[in-house]
Motif scaffolding. Structure first.
Motif, short mmCIF file in Angstrom:
data_model
loop_
_atom_site.label_atom_id
_atom_site.label_comp_id
_atom_site.label_asym_id
_atom_site.label_seq_id
_atom_site.Cartn_x
_atom_site.Cartn_y
_atom_site.Cartn_z
N LEU A 42 0.83 -1.20 0.00
CA LEU A 42 0.00 0.00 0.00
C LEU A 42 0.87 1.26 0.00
O LEU A 42 0.63 2.19 -0.77
CB LEU A 42 -0.93 0.00 1.21
CG LEU A 42 -1.95 1.11 1.30
CD1 LEU A 42 -2.90 1.05 0.12
CD2 LEU A 42 -2.72 1.00 2.59
N ARG A 43 1.91 1.27 0.82
CA ARG A 43 2.83 2.42 0.85
C ARG A 43 3.54 2.58 -0.49
O ARG A 43 3.73 3.69 -0.97
CB ARG A 43 3.84 2.25 1.98
CG ARG A 43 3.28 2.59 3.34
CD ARG A 43 4.37 2.70 4.40
NE ARG A 43 5.11 1.46 4.58
CZ ARG A 43 4.79 0.51 5.43
NH1 ARG A 43 3.74 0.64 6.21
NH2 ARG A 43 5.52 -0.58 5.52
N ALA A 44 3.95 1.47 -1.09
CA ALA A 44 4.64 1.53 -2.39
C ALA A 44 3.72 2.13 -3.46
O ALA A 44 4.14 2.96 -4.26
CB ALA A 44 5.11 0.15 -2.80
N ALA A 45 2.46 1.73 -3.46
CA ALA A 45 1.49 2.26 -4.42
C ALA A 45 1.28 3.76 -4.19
O ALA A 45 1.19 4.54 -5.15
CB ALA A 45 0.17 1.52 -4.31
N TYR A 46 1.23 4.16 -2.95
CA TYR A 46 1.05 5.58 -2.63
C TYR A 46 2.26 6.39 -3.10
O TYR A 46 2.12 7.46 -3.68
CB TYR A 46 0.84 5.76 -1.14
CG TYR A 46 0.62 7.20 -0.75
CD1 TYR A 46 -0.57 7.85 -1.05
CD2 TYR A 46 1.62 7.92 -0.11
CE1 TYR A 46 -0.77 9.17 -0.72
CE2 TYR A 46 1.43 9.25 0.23
CZ TYR A 46 0.24 9.86 -0.07
OH TYR A 46 0.05 11.17 0.25
N ARG A 47 3.47 5.86 -2.88
CA ARG A 47 4.68 6.57 -3.31
C ARG A 47 4.68 6.80 -4.81
O ARG A 47 5.17 7.83 -5.29
CB ARG A 47 5.93 5.81 -2.88
CG ARG A 47 6.32 6.05 -1.44
CD ARG A 47 7.73 5.53 -1.16
NE ARG A 47 7.86 4.11 -1.41
CZ ARG A 47 7.61 3.15 -0.53
NH1 ARG A 47 7.18 3.47 0.67
NH2 ARG A 47 7.77 1.89 -0.83
N LEU A 48 4.13 5.86 -5.57
CA LEU A 48 4.08 6.01 -7.02
C LEU A 48 3.14 7.14 -7.44
O LEU A 48 3.27 7.70 -8.52
CB LEU A 48 3.63 4.71 -7.68
CG LEU A 48 4.60 3.54 -7.58
CD1 LEU A 48 3.97 2.28 -8.15
CD2 LEU A 48 5.91 3.87 -8.29
N GLN A 49 2.20 7.49 -6.58
CA GLN A 49 1.22 8.51 -6.92
C GLN A 49 1.52 9.89 -6.33
O GLN A 49 0.83 10.85 -6.63
CB GLN A 49 -0.16 8.08 -6.44
CG GLN A 49 -0.69 6.88 -7.17
CD GLN A 49 -2.11 6.56 -6.78
OE1 GLN A 49 -2.77 7.35 -6.12
NE2 GLN A 49 -2.58 5.41 -7.18
N ILE A 50 2.54 9.99 -5.51
CA ILE A 50 2.83 11.25 -4.82
C ILE A 50 3.02 12.41 -5.80
O ILE A 50 2.50 13.49 -5.60
CB ILE A 50 4.05 11.11 -3.89
CG1 ILE A 50 3.66 10.28 -2.68
CG2 ILE A 50 4.59 12.46 -3.46
CD1 ILE A 50 4.80 9.97 -1.75
N LEU A 51 3.76 12.18 -6.88
CA LEU A 51 4.02 13.25 -7.84
C LEU A 51 2.72 13.77 -8.44
O LEU A 51 2.48 14.98 -8.46
CB LEU A 51 4.96 12.76 -8.93
CG LEU A 51 5.31 13.79 -10.01
CD1 LEU A 51 6.04 14.98 -9.41
CD2 LEU A 51 6.13 13.16 -11.10
N ASP A 52 1.85 12.86 -8.90
CA ASP A 52 0.58 13.29 -9.49
C ASP A 52 -0.31 13.98 -8.47
O ASP A 52 -0.95 15.00 -8.78
CB ASP A 52 -0.17 12.10 -10.09
CG ASP A 52 0.48 11.58 -11.36
OD1 ASP A 52 1.17 12.37 -12.03
OD2 ASP A 52 0.30 10.39 -11.67
N LEU A 53 -0.35 13.48 -7.26
CA LEU A 53 -1.16 14.10 -6.22
C LEU A 53 -0.67 15.52 -5.91
O LEU A 53 -1.46 16.44 -5.74
CB LEU A 53 -1.16 13.25 -4.95
CG LEU A 53 -1.83 11.88 -5.05
CD1 LEU A 53 -1.57 11.06 -3.80
CD2 LEU A 53 -3.31 12.02 -5.30
N THR A 54 0.63 15.68 -5.86
CA THR A 54 1.22 16.99 -5.59
C THR A 54 0.93 17.97 -6.72
O THR A 54 0.55 19.12 -6.48
CB THR A 54 2.74 16.86 -5.37
OG1 THR A 54 2.96 15.94 -4.29
CG2 THR A 54 3.36 18.20 -5.02
N LEU A 55 1.11 17.51 -7.96
CA LEU A 55 0.84 18.38 -9.11
C LEU A 55 -0.62 18.82 -9.14
O LEU A 55 -0.92 19.99 -9.37
CB LEU A 55 1.20 17.67 -10.41
CG LEU A 55 2.69 17.44 -10.64
CD1 LEU A 55 2.90 16.54 -11.85
CD2 LEU A 55 3.43 18.75 -10.80
N ASN A 56 -1.53 17.89 -8.88
CA ASN A 56 -2.96 18.22 -8.86
C ASN A 56 -3.28 19.20 -7.74
O ASN A 56 -4.04 20.15 -7.93
CB ASN A 56 -3.81 16.96 -8.70
CG ASN A 56 -3.80 16.10 -9.93
OD1 ASN A 56 -3.52 16.57 -11.02
ND2 ASN A 56 -4.10 14.83 -9.77
#
Length: 63
Positions: A26-40
């Motif tokens: 779950l943490r690994a999946a979240y880390r993969l999305q951090i960039l997109d979440l931050t940009l949004n």
């Protein structure tokens, strides 16, 4: 919400739970999305930043 929408959401949740059975995945999946979440988030705050620039900032060592 219709019954069909509810079923689709339940299926998506079931798929997510099967794909991420433990905290580490779950943490690994979240880390993969951090960039997109931050940009949004920054775009919503009307302070957009270039994705390339943000990647550079994220890869710099902490000071």
């Amino acid at each position: 919400m219709t019954q069909q929408q509810r079923q689709q959401l339940e299926q998506r949740l079931k798929n997510w739970r099967e794909k991420h059975p433990d905290a580490a995945s779950l943490r690994a999946a979240y880390r993969l999305q951090i960039l997109d979440l931050t940009l949004n988030s920054m775009a919503l705050e009307r302070e957009p930043v270039d994705a390339t620039r943000l990647k550079q900032l994220l890869t710099q060592p902490a000071r």
